[in-house]
Design a protein around this motif. Structure first.
Motif: not given
Length: 367
Positions: A175-203
């Motif tokens: 919520x609110x007004x946010x100053x935001x800098x983004x993750x890289x979508x390609x990096x996130x997709x690669x991490x989802x492919x490589x990691x078997x654990x969602x929790x490890x990726x979130x942490x």
């Protein structure tokens, strides 16, 4: 008793397209149009999305997938969201009993007008928030925070869409007004492919992500107008990516100039400096218009140009919001009186003023 969830939509204020690059900032705001959800224990897993014509869809899960009783592309966001949250909770040894999740939206007009307020992101945030809120209710040791909601929702959104900055997910979450800098979508997709654990990726830390609450100058009034034409962000991003390969120098210059304009706007907010904020928004508009012309994209339609020019004529500034090509534009003006003048001028030009204010709560729930 059901848990009731309320999640705001979003408006992109500045930094569009450039925010897709590392260490580039955008400003995004949550707005007072909402997606609502409620979740309640049930005798089987099911959900309802009446706005999309799905009254009741049941589902069963195994260790690797979720199978819905109906097959439709429109259900992919929900399917990926449930799967990712379920995996996270399983890894935390939290096993939910069956539930019924219902999601409804007021982000678009009842007549069918699509305003471009971040519907898919808000639906995903509402589904994540719902399931986590139920887990918290049923598990004494489990506590939900907004960082967890943001990361799980971003994973589901990027997995489904294949791209995006996550700015809309952040607005709907925090919520609110946010100053935001983004993750890289390609990096996130690669991490989802490589990691078997969602929790490890979130942490783990996510490179480049930065989210900070900011406040506009006290006199600033935000106005929003709808051009009467819906636009889709995904195809616009793909078109830019294609043009980026052909026009590397143009795109590099655009990113540098956008960075300067958005930094000026952030400074204007931090220093309560209204003239700097107005000027920086005007600069961001000019940079986006130039990019569109140079790579052959219609970012600023004639209606969006009119929206911004009318704001400038009364001493404000305006620009497209989001990918452009239609949907909404925004304007900054100096007073409520100027806002009312602008709304009238917009109506005369065939632009529909939207009664939007900034929501400062983000995703919330109660019983």
């Amino acid at each position: 008793m059901p848990i009731k969830i309320k999640v705001p939509g979003k408006l992109m204020i500045a930094g569009e397209y450039a925010v897709l690059e590392p260490n580039q900032y955008a400003i995004v705001a949550a707005v007072n149009r909402y997606v609502y959800a409620d979740i309640t224990p049930s005798n089987q897993y099911k959900f309802s999305l009446p706005d999309l014509g799905f009254e009741t869809v049941s589902w069963v899960s195994n260790s690797h997938s979720i199978e819905f009783s109906e097959t439709d592309e429109k259900l992919q966001f929900v399917q990926n969201t449930i799967m990712i949250v379920k995996d996270y909770l399983n890894e935390a040894s939290i096993h939910l009993s069956p539930f019924h999740l219902t999601v409804t939206s007021e982000l678009d007009d009842p007549s069918g007008k699509k305003y471009g307020l971040g519907s898919s992101a808000a639906v995903v945030v509402s589904a994540v928030s719902s399931i986590l809120a139920l887990a918290q209710k049923q598990t004494d040791s489990f506590h939900v925070n907004k960082d967890l909601i943001f990361k799980l929702a971003a994973l589901a959104h990027v997995k489904t869409q294949g791209s995006g900055s996550g700015a809309d997910v952040a607005a709907s979450t925090y919520g609110g007004w946010l100053e935001y800098s983004a993750f890289q979508a390609d990096w996130l997709l690669d991490q989802m492919e490589q990691k078997s654990s969602v929790r490890a990726l979130v942490d783990q830390p996510w490179p480049y992500v930065s989210i900070r609450s900011i406040n506009p100058p006290a006199e600033l009034r935000l106005c929003t107008g709808w051009t009467g034409k819906a636009a889709s962000t995904g195809p616009m991003i793909k078109q830019l990516k294609h043009g980026q390969q052909e026009h590397r120098n143009i795109y590099h210059t655009f990113v540098e100039e956008s960075h300067e304009a958005v930094e000026g706007l952030i400074r204007g907010f931090d220093q309560n400096n209204l003239p700097l904020s107005l000027d920086s928004l005007k600069k961001n508009r000019a940079i986006l218009v130039k990019l569109g012309k140079e790579v052959g994209m219609l970012i600023e339609t004639p209606k969006l140009a009119s929206l911004s020019e009318l704001a400038e004529q009364i001493g404000g500034s305006g620009k497209s919001s989001g990918a452009g090509g239609g949907d909404c534009g925004i304007a900054f003006v100096r007073s409520q009186r100027q806002a009312e003048q602008l709304w009238e001028a917009w109506r005369e030009a065939g632009i529909e003023p939207l009664n939007l204010t900034v929501d400062h709560n983000g995703s919330t729930w109660h019983e």
